[in-house]
Scaffold this motif. Structure first.
Motif, mmCIF file in Angstrom:
data_model
loop_
_atom_site.group_PDB
_atom_site.id
_atom_site.type_symbol
_atom_site.label_atom_id
_atom_site.label_comp_id
_atom_site.label_asym_id
_atom_site.label_seq_id
_atom_site.Cartn_x
_atom_site.Cartn_y
_atom_site.Cartn_z
ATOM 1 N N PHE A 273 -75.404 60.653 122.226
ATOM 2 C CA PHE A 273 -75.307 61.200 120.914
ATOM 3 C C PHE A 273 -73.790 61.479 120.406
ATOM 4 O O PHE A 273 -73.684 61.418 119.210
ATOM 5 C CB PHE A 273 -75.917 62.390 120.637
ATOM 6 C CG PHE A 273 -77.533 62.317 121.216
ATOM 7 C CD1 PHE A 273 -78.401 61.660 120.134
ATOM 8 C CD2 PHE A 273 -78.067 62.664 122.142
ATOM 9 C CE1 PHE A 273 -79.572 61.411 120.100
ATOM 10 C CE2 PHE A 273 -79.546 62.420 122.577
ATOM 11 C CZ PHE A 273 -80.392 62.017 121.477
ATOM 12 N N LYS A 274 -72.911 61.579 121.269
ATOM 13 C CA LYS A 274 -71.468 61.849 120.715
ATOM 14 C C LYS A 274 -70.874 61.143 120.030
ATOM 15 O O LYS A 274 -70.268 61.150 119.086
ATOM 16 C CB LYS A 274 -70.686 62.376 122.199
ATOM 17 C CG LYS A 274 -70.829 63.768 122.611
ATOM 18 C CD LYS A 274 -69.918 64.034 123.733
ATOM 19 C CE LYS A 274 -70.068 65.440 124.204
ATOM 20 N NZ LYS A 274 -69.300 65.907 125.009
ATOM 21 N N PRO A 275 -70.928 59.667 120.384
ATOM 22 C CA PRO A 275 -70.438 58.607 119.334
ATOM 23 C C PRO A 275 -70.952 58.471 118.132
ATOM 24 O O PRO A 275 -70.363 58.480 117.067
ATOM 25 C CB PRO A 275 -70.613 57.534 120.317
ATOM 26 C CG PRO A 275 -70.932 57.811 121.724
ATOM 27 C CD PRO A 275 -71.467 59.187 121.367
ATOM 28 N N MET B 47 -70.446 59.808 112.141
ATOM 29 C CA MET B 47 -70.978 60.746 111.120
ATOM 30 C C MET B 47 -70.206 61.793 110.780
ATOM 31 O O MET B 47 -69.947 61.977 109.364
ATOM 32 C CB MET B 47 -72.350 61.363 111.398
ATOM 33 C CG MET B 47 -73.398 60.447 111.704
ATOM 34 S SD MET B 47 -74.988 61.199 112.109
ATOM 35 C CE MET B 47 -75.298 62.581 111.139
ATOM 36 N N THR B 48 -69.425 62.466 111.566
ATOM 37 C CA THR B 48 -68.430 63.488 111.236
ATOM 38 C C THR B 48 -67.179 62.837 110.458
ATOM 39 O O THR B 48 -66.720 63.453 109.523
ATOM 40 C CB THR B 48 -68.123 64.456 112.401
ATOM 41 O OG1 THR B 48 -69.228 64.885 113.174
ATOM 42 C CG2 THR B 48 -67.089 65.241 112.060
ATOM 43 N N SER B 49 -66.560 61.837 110.935
ATOM 44 C CA SER B 49 -65.409 61.279 110.562
ATOM 45 C C SER B 49 -65.750 60.653 109.085
ATOM 46 O O SER B 49 -64.986 60.843 108.302
ATOM 47 C CB SER B 49 -64.863 60.139 111.499
ATOM 48 O OG SER B 49 -65.755 59.171 111.480
#
Length: 99
Positions: free
Chosen positions: A2-4, A9-11
């Motif tokens: 999920f991290k990638p 999404m955050t970037s």
């Protein structure tokens, strides 16, 4: 796994919304502090205490560079206050949690 996806999404959110809004708010703060010593006028007030965390967080995250000299001056004024020095002695320096 999920991290990638979360990083992507955050970037994307930072690039399209958070970044431009942050720059707009910083410019507003800079304009205010160019015209007066403190956020609410010529005297230190609760407004400066309230803005303290926000400005220091921006500084710690690298978002408060040379483009904002009045904000940098404001930080130096805050850090020079005896009450600020006392709080730092009691509580330690400002730190943000890592992402």
């Amino acid at each position: 796994m999920f991290k990638p996806v979360i990083r992507l999404m955050t970037s994307k959110a930072r690039a399209t919304y958070t970044g431009p809004v942050t720059r707009l708010l910083l410019q507003s703060m800079e304009t205010t502090l160019e015209q007066q010593a403190w956020f609410a006028g010529d005297d230190f007030s609760a407004a400066d205490i309230q803005m303290g965390y926000t400005v220091r967080a921006l500084q710690a995250r690298g978002g408060l560079g040379r483009d904002y000299p009045a904000c940098q001056r404001w930080i130096m004024q805050m850090e020079a206050r005896p009450a600020y020095k006392s709080a730092m002695e009691k509580n330690g320096d400002f730190q943000l949690l890592k992402d």
